[in-house]
Design an enzyme around this catalytic site. Structure first.
Site, PDB file in Angstrom:
ATOM      1  N   ASN A  41       2.448 -58.913 -12.157  1.00  0.00           N
ATOM      2  CA  ASN A  41       1.069 -58.474 -12.365  1.00  0.00           C
ATOM      3  C   ASN A  41       0.184 -59.475 -11.618  1.00  0.00           C
ATOM      4  O   ASN A  41      -0.078 -60.570 -12.112  1.00  0.00           O
ATOM      5  CB  ASN A  41       0.757 -58.457 -13.865  1.00  0.00           C
TER       6      ASN A  41
ATOM      7  N   ARG B 124       2.427 -54.002 -11.253  1.00  0.00           N
ATOM      8  CA  ARG B 124       1.382 -53.267 -11.949  1.00  0.00           C
ATOM      9  C   ARG B 124       0.223 -53.079 -10.974  1.00  0.00           C
ATOM     10  O   ARG B 124      -0.210 -54.027 -10.328  1.00  0.00           O
ATOM     11  CB  ARG B 124       0.892 -54.072 -13.149  1.00  0.00           C
TER      12      ARG B 124
ATOM     13  N   HIS C  65      -4.951 -48.328 -18.929  1.00  0.00           N
ATOM     14  CA  HIS C  65      -3.927 -48.673 -19.943  1.00  0.00           C
ATOM     15  C   HIS C  65      -2.872 -47.564 -20.038  1.00  0.00           C
ATOM     16  O   HIS C  65      -2.205 -47.426 -21.071  1.00  0.00           O
ATOM     17  CB  HIS C  65      -4.538 -48.829 -21.355  1.00  0.00           C
TER      18      HIS C  65
ATOM     19  N   ARG D 183     -17.073 -56.022 -22.944  1.00  0.00           N
ATOM     20  CA  ARG D 183     -17.581 -54.810 -22.273  1.00  0.00           C
ATOM     21  C   ARG D 183     -18.329 -53.930 -23.268  1.00  0.00           C
ATOM     22  O   ARG D 183     -17.901 -53.792 -24.417  1.00  0.00           O
ATOM     23  CB  ARG D 183     -16.422 -54.018 -21.667  1.00  0.00           C
TER      24      ARG D 183
ATOM     25  N   GLU E   6       4.183 -53.164 -21.601  1.00  0.00           N
ATOM     26  CA  GLU E   6       3.925 -52.580 -20.287  1.00  0.00           C
ATOM     27  C   GLU E   6       4.920 -53.095 -19.239  1.00  0.00           C
ATOM     28  O   GLU E   6       5.323 -52.366 -18.344  1.00  0.00           O
ATOM     29  CB  GLU E   6       2.482 -52.898 -19.863  1.00  0.00           C
TER      30      GLU E   6
END
Ligand code: AMP
Length: 405
Positions: free
Chosen positions: A7, A91, A180, A241, A385
């Site tokens: 990643n 990813r 996601h 956020r 993940e």
């Protein structure tokens, strides 16, 4: 077969090495502060050996070299030779409309990822840098890319279109993509396995609640709607956020406060959410601690987080005309019984009832937290993940990838 999962961020590179015979993690680590003369490197092996180091790592190629040096370290490594890495899976945050499932890296795939830089300016350039670095340091090793957006490509236009002039969609691909996806895909499959029911028959809502948070309506195993939009800013309230807001606020606040585009974007992404409302932190653990000390801002932040999530669960239940399973995952979803309880206690209308003792019990395995008489199964399913990326990469290099992902 050993698969390395990477990643790559703009200034960091995280990795995990899997032995796919039993899907065990042989080692995992990270390189942080790439581009600075004091980069930090950390690795731990599956058998508990740890190593950390501070050195000068100026770009992603140097980071990949450092990672390989650690993986093959005579004392702290797990490989005798980098040649034992059969393939690398990356990813990639944004796959736009081009990628509906994971693919092997080719020059054409790299061109497509580059063409999506505009849609993910913070992420896709870093991912491509990671891919190029591996190509340089491990020439000939197959690489695959797994997209955060791919799982959501099954959404119908009623879910993914914004009600604005369609020329903006045609010219600039302005639409909902969702993120996601690897996590929502993974936990929904695990949930169906756990329940012993075919995924194709289930109406499910998966809540990925971490620093970034999103929830997805999954109908028959396919993403039907999701809370994040063209970017990961829309939807639930998050650590820093804003999530959903009236778009008219943007030009209004810009005018009133004389803000530039960069400043308003930074405000909404980095200085909003739990952090803005609590005034103390975007980290849920710190919010909970402050709330227990009587901090009013933290209490409001917590209540808003819960309330907004509950509204999404209600909306998605209506959108699917029913709900069989509600799934919690990621840092907050997996570890906070309190949040799960607060969310579910406002959903009794749907027949959702938690079992308090099951909700409090901690485990690394998928588990049921609903009461036996709950009409909807409520589960906690730890996300993974990296494992999903390793599995996709493994399937692609064996030529056994299925077209449905
Ligand atoms: P993630 O992005 O998935 O790593 O999740 C990070 C978020 O999970 C942060 O807001 C953490 O405060 C939160 N988190 C982790 N552990 C707990 C916990 N035990 N209780 C509440 N929140 C937690």
């Amino acid at each position: 077969m050993n698969i390395l999962v990477i990643n790559a961020g703009s200034s960091s590179l995280k990795y995990q090495l899997f032995d796919m015979t039993d899907e065990k993690v042989l080692a995992k680590g990270r390189v942080e502060r790439i581009g600075l003369d004091s980069s930090i490197v950390f690795q731990e092996t599956g058998d508990g050996r740890e190593i950390s180091d501070v050195s000068e790592i100026l770009d992603h190629t140097a980071a990949v070299r450092k990672m390989l040096a650690l993986l093959t370290h005579p004392e702290h490594g797990v490989l005798a030779d980098p040649g034992e890495i059969a393939a690398v899976g990356h990813r990639v945050v944004h796959g736009g409309e081009s990628f509906k499932h994971s693919v092997l890296v080719t020059p054409e795939v790299k061109r497509e990822i580059r063409s999506l830089f505009d849609l993910a300016p913070l992420h896709n350039p870093a991912h491509l840098a990671g891919i190029n670095a591996v190509e340089e340091v491990l020439p000939g090793v197959p690489q695959a890319v797994v997209f955060d957006t791919a799982f959501h490509q099954t959404m119908p236009p009623t879910s993914y279109m914004y009600a604005i002039p369609t020329v903006l969609y045609r010219r600039h691909k302005i639409r909902r993509y969702g993120f996601h996806g690897t996590s929502h895909d993974y936990v929904s499959r695990r949930a169906a396995e756990f329940l012993g029911r075919p995924l194709e028959e289930l109406k499910m809502i998966t809540c990925h609640l971490g620093n970034g948070a999103s929830c997805t309506a999954i109908l028959g195993g396919k993403s039907y709607d999701t809370s994040m939009g063209m970017t990961p800013l829309e939807g639930l309230m998050m650590g820093t956020r804003s999530g959903d807001l009236d778009p008219a606020i943007v030009p209004y606040a810009m005018g009133k406060e004389d803000l530039t585009l960069y400043e308003i974007s930074s405000m909404l992404n980095k200085h909003s959410g739990l952090l803005a409302i609590s005034g103390i932190s975007g980290d849920m653990r710190e919010i909970l601690e402050a709330m227990d000390r009587g901090h009013e801002g933290a209490r409001l932040a917590y209540d808003m987080f819960v309330y907004r999530l509950r509204k999404y669960i209600g909306a998605y239940t209506a959108a699917m005309d029913g709900l069989d399973a509600l799934v919690f995952t990621a840092g907050i979803g997996e570890n906070s019984p309190r949040i799960r309880q607060s969310v579910c206690e406002g959903l009794t209308f749907f027949g959702i009832r938690l079992d308090p003792a099951r909700n409090e019990a901690a485990s690394d395995d998928p588990r049921r937290i609903s009461a036996d008489d709950s009409r909807v199964e409520v589960l906690v399913v730890p996300t993974n993940e990296e494992l999903m990326i390793a599995r996709d990469t493994h399937a692609l290099v064996r030529g056994a990838v299925t077209a449905d992902r």
